[in-house]
Write a protein that holds these residues in place. Structure first.
Motif, PDB file in Angstrom:
ATOM      1  N   MET A  60       1.615  53.567  30.255  1.00 17.84           N
ATOM      2  CA  MET A  60       0.228  53.169  30.456  1.00 17.84           C
ATOM      3  C   MET A  60      -0.603  54.343  30.998  1.00 17.84           C
ATOM      4  O   MET A  60      -1.709  54.600  30.537  1.00 17.84           O
ATOM      5  CB  MET A  60       0.147  51.991  31.437  1.00 17.84           C
ATOM      6  CG  MET A  60       0.742  50.684  30.945  1.00 17.84           C
ATOM      7  SD  MET A  60      -0.143  50.004  29.523  1.00 17.84           S
ATOM      8  CE  MET A  60       1.055  50.281  28.236  1.00 17.84           C
ATOM      9  N   LEU A  61      -0.035  55.069  31.961  1.00 18.39           N
ATOM     10  CA  LEU A  61      -0.764  56.173  32.582  1.00 18.39           C
ATOM     11  C   LEU A  61      -1.079  57.287  31.586  1.00 18.39           C
ATOM     12  O   LEU A  61      -2.088  57.989  31.730  1.00 18.39           O
ATOM     13  CB  LEU A  61       0.040  56.754  33.750  1.00 18.39           C
ATOM     14  CG  LEU A  61       0.193  55.871  34.988  1.00 18.39           C
ATOM     15  CD1 LEU A  61       0.994  56.602  36.058  1.00 18.39           C
ATOM     16  CD2 LEU A  61      -1.166  55.455  35.530  1.00 18.39           C
ATOM     17  N   ALA A  62      -0.230  57.460  30.588  1.00 16.34           N
ATOM     18  CA  ALA A  62      -0.472  58.506  29.585  1.00 16.34           C
ATOM     19  C   ALA A  62      -1.795  58.281  28.855  1.00 16.34           C
ATOM     20  O   ALA A  62      -2.396  59.220  28.335  1.00 16.34           O
ATOM     21  CB  ALA A  62       0.688  58.553  28.587  1.00 16.34           C
ATOM     22  N   LEU A  63      -2.239  57.024  28.817  1.00 11.18           N
ATOM     23  CA  LEU A  63      -3.514  56.700  28.167  1.00 11.18           C
ATOM     24  C   LEU A  63      -4.698  56.876  29.117  1.00 11.18           C
ATOM     25  O   LEU A  63      -5.841  56.646  28.721  1.00 11.18           O
ATOM     26  CB  LEU A  63      -3.482  55.255  27.652  1.00 11.18           C
ATOM     27  CG  LEU A  63      -2.388  54.933  26.617  1.00 11.18           C
ATOM     28  CD1 LEU A  63      -2.383  53.446  26.300  1.00 11.18           C
ATOM     29  CD2 LEU A  63      -2.590  55.752  25.357  1.00 11.18           C
ATOM     30  N   CYS A  64      -4.400  57.273  30.366  1.00 14.06           N
ATOM     31  CA  CYS A  64      -5.432  57.523  31.393  1.00 14.06           C
ATOM     32  C   CYS A  64      -6.326  56.308  31.664  1.00 14.06           C
ATOM     33  O   CYS A  64      -7.566  56.417  31.653  1.00 14.06           O
ATOM     34  CB  CYS A  64      -6.289  58.725  31.015  1.00 14.06           C
ATOM     35  SG  CYS A  64      -5.356  60.249  30.865  1.00 14.06           S
ATOM     36  N   PRO A  65      -5.741  55.125  31.892  1.00 15.82           N
ATOM     37  CA  PRO A  65      -6.588  53.964  32.215  1.00 15.82           C
ATOM     38  C   PRO A  65      -7.140  54.095  33.625  1.00 15.82           C
ATOM     39  O   PRO A  65      -6.571  54.774  34.476  1.00 15.82           O
ATOM     40  CB  PRO A  65      -5.598  52.794  32.129  1.00 15.82           C
ATOM     41  CG  PRO A  65      -4.296  53.395  32.559  1.00 15.82           C
ATOM     42  CD  PRO A  65      -4.302  54.809  32.015  1.00 15.82           C
ATOM     43  N   LYS A  66      -8.251  53.426  33.879  1.00 13.21           N
ATOM     44  CA  LYS A  66      -8.819  53.417  35.222  1.00 13.21           C
ATOM     45  C   LYS A  66      -8.363  52.200  36.027  1.00 13.21           C
ATOM     46  O   LYS A  66      -8.505  52.155  37.242  1.00 13.21           O
ATOM     47  CB  LYS A  66     -10.344  53.458  35.148  1.00 13.21           C
ATOM     48  CG  LYS A  66     -10.873  54.792  34.588  1.00 13.21           C
ATOM     49  CD  LYS A  66     -12.386  54.857  34.670  1.00 13.21           C
ATOM     50  CE  LYS A  66     -12.890  56.217  34.171  1.00 13.21           C
ATOM     51  NZ  LYS A  66     -14.367  56.321  34.246  1.00 13.21           N
ATOM     52  N   ILE A  67      -7.829  51.197  35.289  1.00 14.03           N
ATOM     53  CA  ILE A  67      -7.325  49.985  35.938  1.00 14.03           C
ATOM     54  C   ILE A  67      -5.895  49.743  35.465  1.00 14.03           C
ATOM     55  O   ILE A  67      -5.591  49.881  34.273  1.00 14.03           O
ATOM     56  CB  ILE A  67      -8.186  48.753  35.593  1.00 14.03           C
ATOM     57  CG1 ILE A  67      -9.626  48.948  36.061  1.00 14.03           C
ATOM     58  CG2 ILE A  67      -7.601  47.478  36.211  1.00 14.03           C
ATOM     59  CD1 ILE A  67     -10.567  47.837  35.613  1.00 14.03           C
ATOM     60  N   LEU A  68      -5.018  49.369  36.399  1.00 15.72           N
ATOM     61  CA  LEU A  68      -3.642  49.022  36.061  1.00 15.72           C
ATOM     62  C   LEU A  68      -3.370  47.616  36.576  1.00 15.72           C
ATOM     63  O   LEU A  68      -3.593  47.325  37.763  1.00 15.72           O
ATOM     64  CB  LEU A  68      -2.680  50.020  36.712  1.00 15.72           C
ATOM     65  CG  LEU A  68      -1.271  50.162  36.131  1.00 15.72           C
ATOM     66  CD1 LEU A  68      -1.310  50.523  34.654  1.00 15.72           C
ATOM     67  CD2 LEU A  68      -0.496  51.221  36.914  1.00 15.72           C
TER      68      LEU A  68
END
Length: 573
Positions: free
Chosen positions: A451-459
């Motif tokens: 998920m982080l590889a897509l650089c989301p601002k919300i997890l």
């Protein structure tokens, strides 16, 4: 205790699985007597579940390995007994009841053992009714087991082994999938069955404080395959055996230690209901009054808003009933509530994983209703409770790179992003490993990295610590806290009250498809009406404060959390 002869007896027993390089159990000596209630605790991988499997016969009949020494049930070596013979003495209720069901209805499932024994139908019906009534499931006999709540499933599993009138009940992590209030009810039921029917009870569980809500005779502590302690709960807590092994003590015991109280056996610290408050009151009040004022939490602008969100899987069963909330950048928020309240459905609606949702979602002020799953994932990452349900590649690098590849990023950009995500998650050194070589907690990190590889601002994470011991719980949560501090807004669906208190400042309490409370996590666990509606239970820190004449229990709890966080930062180990 009703007999001088042990029901279960281990003598210098060791066991090594064929697939393992080292023995899992080493030189075990343990007696369990008829009528005793024993709690077995230990960190993940310590061997406690293997010990349970030696009692119920899954070792040696289902799990193969090399054993030395002796295990006897009622004086007879288990290796000389059949699995059927063992099942007449030991009944096991599994952590995941779904894996234990064989009938299409509750009645059929409870009757399964009786059918195999060719019991006459009239006798079978009578036995099933009687046992179902004992576990309060007599009104659900025609239901499918898979329609039931987690607590109800567990009751059916217990009924299924009670029909054989076994001597020993073995519960393998009975609280792992239950919310706090349902867990409390489960412990009540286990205690009542043991006492009223004079049964021997063995419980294997991480959640020590929840089990100690009712009396246990002894706690057996397993560490690295050996028994390192075997004593009553008061003595065990007084001797401070658990924290060095990565096992969480009850919260009120930790708080007493912070207040300078010497924990002794005669304080009766095993339960918040037995603790001698008169002897600790002055120390607790003095500690609290000496604490400095706490700094205010600061957050950014609104990042996510939901307006009048409604959803139904079918026309007659609306799951979300007009949900409204707002999340600010940098927050760490708990989403809590009863099983089936709509928590996971709400998370899926935010990520467009369910269709035909009415209402509006806004991200950074822009409506995202028309964005696809793929498009929303660039802003909002969703991590499921079980990482095995998300992972689809055999190698770690490939799994983390998958989302980027599907979006057409260049090989160079993919490598940069994947390596950065793996470093953040502490997996860079394992980047070329197969996923199969990882532990459950490491697999969870892989799903977060993807998920982080897509650089989301919300997890958004669904039960990030379910089934984890305190060491692995802390490891995962400190990692998520570091992500949060780096700028990622985090929402967590959880039943874990410790997690709520320690890591989130705000809770959204969901009940029957509606948000019934939106405010401080501490407040949610100190107000009886909120806790009851959400199937939570009031934290023991609340009771400690009240019994020590501290009226502002919320302030006391916040001071405890802040103090513990400072200690953890000074000594991360």
């Amino acid at each position: 205790m009703s007999s001088d002869k042990p029901l279960v007896s281990f003598r210098n027993y060791s066991f090594q699985y064929f697939a393992q390089a080292e023995p899992t159990l080493k030189g075990i000596d343990l007696d369990i007597f008829p009528g005793e209630k024993i709690l077995i605790v230990g960190p993940s991988g310590s061997g406690k579940s293997t010990l349970g499997n030696c009692i119920n016969g899954l070792i040696p009949f289902s799990y193969k390995g090399e054993a030395t020494g002796s295990v006897k049930i009622n004086g007879k070596e288990t290796s000389e007994m059949s699995l059927f013979e063992l099942s007449k003495t030991v009944g096991t209720v599994l952590q995941d009841p779904d894996g234990q069901f064989v009938g299409l209805t509750v009645a059929e499932d409870i009757a399964f053992s009786l059918e195999n024994q060719c019991v006459l139908q009239d006798e079978m019906i009578e036995t099933v009714k009687r046992v179902a009534q004992t576990v309060d499931m007599d009104h659900h006999l025609l239901n499918s087991p898979f329609e039931l709540s987690g607590g109800q499933k567990q009751r059916v599993g217990l009924a299924g082994v009670m029909v054989d009138d076994v001597e020993l009940f073995l519960f393998d992590e009975p609280l792992a999938n239950l919310d706090p209030a349902t867990g409390k009810t489960a412990i009540d039921l286990i205690d009542r069955i043991g006492r009223e029917y004079n049964k021997t009870v063995v419980i294997i569980e991480h959640r020590l404080e929840d089990v100690l809500y009712r009396h246990v005779d002894r706690i057996v502590v397993i560490h690295e395959g050996r028994i390192v302690a075997d004593m009553n709960a008061d003595k065990l807590l007084a001797e401070g055996v658990l924290p060095p092994l990565g096992i969480r003590e009850p919260l009120y015991v930790t708080a007493l230690r912070y207040c300078g109280v010497k924990i002794t056996e005669d304080l009766k610290p095993a339960s918040s209901g037995t603790l001698n408050y008169d002897r600790v009151k002055d120390a607790v009040r003095s500690w609290y009054e000496a604490q400095p004022a706490l700094p205010e939490e600061e957050y950014g602008e609104e990042i996510l808003r939901a307006k009048n969100i409604r959803f139904a899987y079918n026309r007659d069963n609306e799951i979300l009933k007009g949900i409204d909330f707002s999340i600010r950048a940098g927050e760490m928020v708990a989403i809590v509530g009863t099983n089936g309240a709509g928590k996971s459905t709400l998370a899926k609606a935010v990520c467009a994983l369910v269709k035909n949702v009415s209402g509006d979602f806004y991200f950074e002020g822009d409506c995202i209703n028309d964005l696809t799953i793929k498009e929303r994932a660039l802003h909002i990452g969703y991590v499921m409770q079980n990482p095995n349900q998300m992972i689809c590649k055999s190698m770690i690098f490939d799994e983390v790179a998958l989302g980027l590849k599907l979006r057409g990023y260049s090989e160079e950009e993919i490598q940069i992003r994947v390596h950065e995500a793996l470093r953040t998650c502490g997996l860079y050194e394992m980047r070329n490993w197969p996923v199969s070589a990882l532990s459950f907690g490491q697999k969870k990190r892989v799903t977060i990295a993807s998920m982080l590889a897509l650089c989301p601002k919300i997890l958004i994470l669904d039960e990030p610590t379910a089934g984890q011991d305190y060491y692995h719980y802390t490891e995962i949560m400190e990692f998520l806290r570091s992500l949060n501090k780096s700028g990622v807004t985090i929402l967590m669906i959880t039943h874990d009250m410790h997690l709520m208190l320690e890591y989130t400042t705000r809770a959204l309490v969901v009940n029957d498809g509606k948000i019934i409370f939106d405010g401080s996590s501490v407040e949610a666990l100190t107000k009886a009406e909120i806790a009851e509606a959400a199937n939570l239970k009031l934290t023991s820190l609340h009771e400690l404060a009240l019994r020590c004449s501290i009226s502002d229990t919320q302030s006391f709890i916040r001071q405890f959390i802040h103090y513990e966080r400072q200690i953890r930062q000074k000594d991360p180990a």
